[in-house]
Design an enzyme around this catalytic site. Structure first.
Site, PDB file in Angstrom:
ATOM      1  N   LYS A   1      56.046  25.719  38.718  1.00 52.66           N
ATOM      2  CA  LYS A   1      54.585  25.845  38.678  1.00 52.66           C
ATOM      3  C   LYS A   1      54.225  26.773  37.537  1.00 52.66           C
ATOM      4  CE  LYS A   1      51.052  24.242  41.051  1.00 52.66           C
ATOM      5  NZ  LYS A   1      50.976  22.947  41.738  1.00 52.66           N
TER       6      LYS A   1
ATOM      7  N   THR B   1      47.295  10.761  44.423  1.00 53.26           N
ATOM      8  CA  THR B   1      47.339  11.720  45.527  1.00 53.26           C
ATOM      9  C   THR B   1      46.596  11.148  46.739  1.00 53.26           C
ATOM     10  OG1 THR B   1      47.457  13.544  43.989  1.00 53.26           O
ATOM     11  CG2 THR B   1      46.731  14.075  46.220  1.00 53.26           C
TER      12      THR B   1
HETATM   13  P1  NAD Z   1      38.832  19.280  42.728  1.00 51.15           P
HETATM   14  O1  NAD Z   1      38.541  20.519  41.975  1.00 51.15           O
HETATM   15  O2  NAD Z   1      38.582  17.953  42.091  1.00 51.15           O
HETATM   16  O3  NAD Z   1      38.024  19.265  44.120  1.00 51.15           O
HETATM   17  C1  NAD Z   1      37.940  20.347  44.968  1.00 51.15           C
HETATM   18  C2  NAD Z   1      36.731  20.137  45.874  1.00 51.15           C
HETATM   19  O4  NAD Z   1      36.646  21.226  46.775  1.00 51.15           O
HETATM   20  C3  NAD Z   1      35.396  20.094  45.128  1.00 51.15           C
HETATM   21  O5  NAD Z   1      34.593  19.107  45.714  1.00 51.15           O
HETATM   22  C4  NAD Z   1      34.810  21.476  45.401  1.00 51.15           C
HETATM   23  O6  NAD Z   1      33.387  21.455  45.367  1.00 51.15           O
HETATM   24  C5  NAD Z   1      35.322  21.690  46.796  1.00 51.15           C
HETATM   25  N1  NAD Z   1      35.288  23.088  47.192  1.00 51.15           N
HETATM   26  C6  NAD Z   1      35.476  24.197  46.450  1.00 51.15           C
HETATM   27  N2  NAD Z   1      35.293  25.288  47.201  1.00 51.15           N
HETATM   28  C7  NAD Z   1      34.998  24.847  48.456  1.00 51.15           C
HETATM   29  C8  NAD Z   1      34.694  25.466  49.684  1.00 51.15           C
HETATM   30  N3  NAD Z   1      34.646  26.801  49.782  1.00 51.15           N
HETATM   31  N4  NAD Z   1      34.473  24.700  50.749  1.00 51.15           N
HETATM   32  C9  NAD Z   1      34.503  23.351  50.659  1.00 51.15           C
HETATM   33  N5  NAD Z   1      34.762  22.707  49.531  1.00 51.15           N
HETATM   34  C10 NAD Z   1      34.997  23.436  48.446  1.00 51.15           C
HETATM   35  O7  NAD Z   1      40.359  19.417  43.200  1.00 51.15           O
HETATM   36  P2  NAD Z   1      41.338  18.290  43.714  1.00 51.15           P
HETATM   37  O8  NAD Z   1      42.175  17.825  42.579  1.00 51.15           O
HETATM   38  O9  NAD Z   1      40.589  17.285  44.525  1.00 51.15           O
HETATM   39  O10 NAD Z   1      42.299  19.164  44.653  1.00 51.15           O
HETATM   40  C11 NAD Z   1      41.898  19.556  45.964  1.00 51.15           C
HETATM   41  C12 NAD Z   1      43.105  20.138  46.685  1.00 51.15           C
HETATM   42  O11 NAD Z   1      44.126  19.145  46.716  1.00 51.15           O
HETATM   43  C13 NAD Z   1      43.723  21.366  46.016  1.00 51.15           C
HETATM   44  O12 NAD Z   1      44.253  22.201  47.020  1.00 51.15           O
HETATM   45  C14 NAD Z   1      44.872  20.793  45.221  1.00 51.15           C
HETATM   46  O13 NAD Z   1      45.909  21.749  45.004  1.00 51.15           O
HETATM   47  C15 NAD Z   1      45.312  19.688  46.157  1.00 51.15           C
HETATM   48  N6  NAD Z   1      46.069  18.667  45.452  1.00 51.15           N
HETATM   49  C16 NAD Z   1      45.455  17.860  44.534  1.00 51.15           C
HETATM   50  C17 NAD Z   1      46.214  16.919  43.853  1.00 51.15           C
HETATM   51  C18 NAD Z   1      45.583  16.002  42.879  1.00 51.15           C
HETATM   52  O14 NAD Z   1      46.304  15.159  42.305  1.00 51.15           O
HETATM   53  N7  NAD Z   1      44.267  16.043  42.646  1.00 51.15           N
HETATM   54  C19 NAD Z   1      47.600  16.805  44.101  1.00 51.15           C
HETATM   55  C20 NAD Z   1      48.190  17.641  45.063  1.00 51.15           C
HETATM   56  C21 NAD Z   1      47.403  18.568  45.721  1.00 51.15           C
END
Ligand code: NAD
Length: 430
Positions: free
Chosen positions: A103, A187
């Protein structure tokens, strides 16, 4: 030690109660293999020089090159990056990807940088960590606040340093620079396949009667909501950082996604022909969404959302962790005691790294696959590993998180032992 790394160590300790691994393997898993802390000087648009702090951690590479995203966030710390690298080690092993876990991160608020400053920072980060990465060593990918464009800059910078085209050094690249079809939805697609595989085993048969709430309507959450809606599930609540909307009869997810794209707000736009109107739904806070009386709760936003403070009030029957680390150790213990099933992040969100693996394979072979080929391979692998983890949990009478760790630990420790463990060197092994 941060609470995140603490939690990771406790999860591992719990799994070690159900499997015997060699002392050597146990010893090697207690610490990252290497952690690099770097300073990245960046010339800002106004002529000043700013120096940013960055990290790259390789937790374990016994099963292959380390793999893991790069996060640009003001609160990035070494402890956080180490915990995320630890999780990546187990996620890759749980899905049987030939990778270890890594990471990276840079302490920066990318929203405060111009495009050109962001490019200089991304290239500067690669300059600083170039000796630690490589297609056969360590392969970065996007994470929080990094995207395909940044991955493209990073790949280009590494190619400049190596004076040769190096697409396999980074995944999550733009399609035109060697990215893979299907990576954007991977994902969410992986999470959807996991859910489709496991819900029937838990006694949920008819999607139309399954009520789902999703915290986080970003990349992962909104695309998954779309898959669920198309398959007939009733998605009754979704939220973003501002708050959520709730409709007990189920939300029209395509309309909500369209409104979010057009207005940045969670509403629904309903159109008949060319006539559209915006429908306002009942609002709900993020805290209340987590405690809704639903069948399935999907945290898809942040770490540490379900803790000792609210776990007693969670009413969902099953949690699918799309976010990394949304349930802390104490919260997890409470949910387990209350009989709420938690399908862990290292399985549910592993579709992203799985298609990253496919991207790396395509880059190295030079042969690119159709979207259907990518999706079929992803579906097959997610369903197979979800099934194995379910079987381990049933057989041993343990929760799915511990089963996922056991599944991964078996593969990691077998690889470590193959290098020769204490028993071999002391002559006690046959
Ligand atoms: P993103 O930034 O596109 O979306 C995050 C969402 O969470 C947004 O809608 C944001 O408004 C919302 N958010 C932020 N703070 C918040 C709160 N306090 N309460 C509720 N919602 C809130 O990110 P993403 O890529 O969708 O990733 C989301 C999670 O999934 C993360 O933990 C990330 O590590 C995990 N993840 C994502 C991927 C991927 O490929 N996108 C892969 C593995 C893990």
């Amino acid at each position: 030690m941060s609470s995140l790394l603490d939690d990771a160590a406790k999860q591992l300790e719990k799994a070690l109660g159900y499997i015997t691994i060699s002392d050597d393997a146990r010893e090697r898993l207690t610490m990252p293999k290497s952690s690099l802390v770097v300073r990245i000087p960046v010339r800002m648009d106004d002529g000043t020089l700013k120096v940013f702090k960055g990290y790259r951690v390789r937790y374990d590479d016994t099963r292959g090159p380390t793999k893991g995203g790069v996060r640009f966030h003001p609160n990035v710390t070494l402890d956080e990056v180490q915990s995320l690298a630890f999780w990546m080690t187990f996620k890759c092993a749980a899905l049987d990807l030939p990778f270890g876990g890594g990471k990276g991160g840079v302490q920066v608020d990318p929203k405060k940088l111009s495009r050109m400053e962001l490019e200089r920072l991304s290239r500067g980060y690669v300059n600083a960590i170039a000796d630690l990465i490589g297609p056969e060593v360590d392969i970065p990918a996007p994470d929080v606040y990094t995207n395909a464009m940044i991955m493209g800059w990073m790949m280009d910078q590494y190619s400049i340093i190596k004076r040769s085209f190096q697409p396999g050094v980074v995944t999550g690249k733009p399609l035109s620079m060697g990215g893979s079809l299907g990576r954007e939805e991977a994902t969410s697609r992986g999470a959807f396949v996991t859910l489709q595989t496991l819900l029937p085993k838990m006694g949920f048969k008819d999607p139309a009667s399954i009520r789902v709430a999703i915290q986080g309507f970003g990349n992962a959450g909104s695309i998954l909501a779309g898959f669920l809606y198309a398959a007939g599930y009733k998605v009754v609540a979704v939220s973003d950082s501002v708050g959520g909307i709730y409709a007990p009869e189920g939300l029209d997810i395509p309309s909500v996604r369209q409104a979010k794209e057009e207005t940045r707000a969670l509403k629904a736009i309903y159109c008949q022909g060319s006539v559209c109107h915006i429908k306002e739904h009942a609002t709900i806070s993020n805290a209340d969404l987590l405690e809704l009386d639903v069948d399935v709760l999907i945290p898809a936003a942040l770490e540490g959302q379900i803790t000792a403070a609210n776990a007693e009030r969670i009413r969902a029957r099953v949690l699918f962790e799309v976010a990394n680390g949304p349930t802390d150790y104490e919260g997890d213990q409470i949910l387990e005691k209350r009989g709420i099933q938690v399908v862990p992040d290292i399985l549910v969100n592993a579709g992203g790294v799985t298609v990253s693996y496919f991207e790396w394979v395509q880059n190295r072979s030079g042969l690119y696959w159709s979207e259907a080929e990518v999706n079929n391979r992803l579906d097959e692998r997610m369903a197979r590993e979800a099934h194995c983890i379910w079987e381990i949990a049933q057989e041993k009478g343990i929760c799915l998180r511990t089963a996922a760790y056991l599944h991964a630990l078996g593969r990691i420790s077998t690889a470590m032992n193959a290098q020769g463990a204490k028993e071999y060197f002391l002559g006690t092994a046959r």
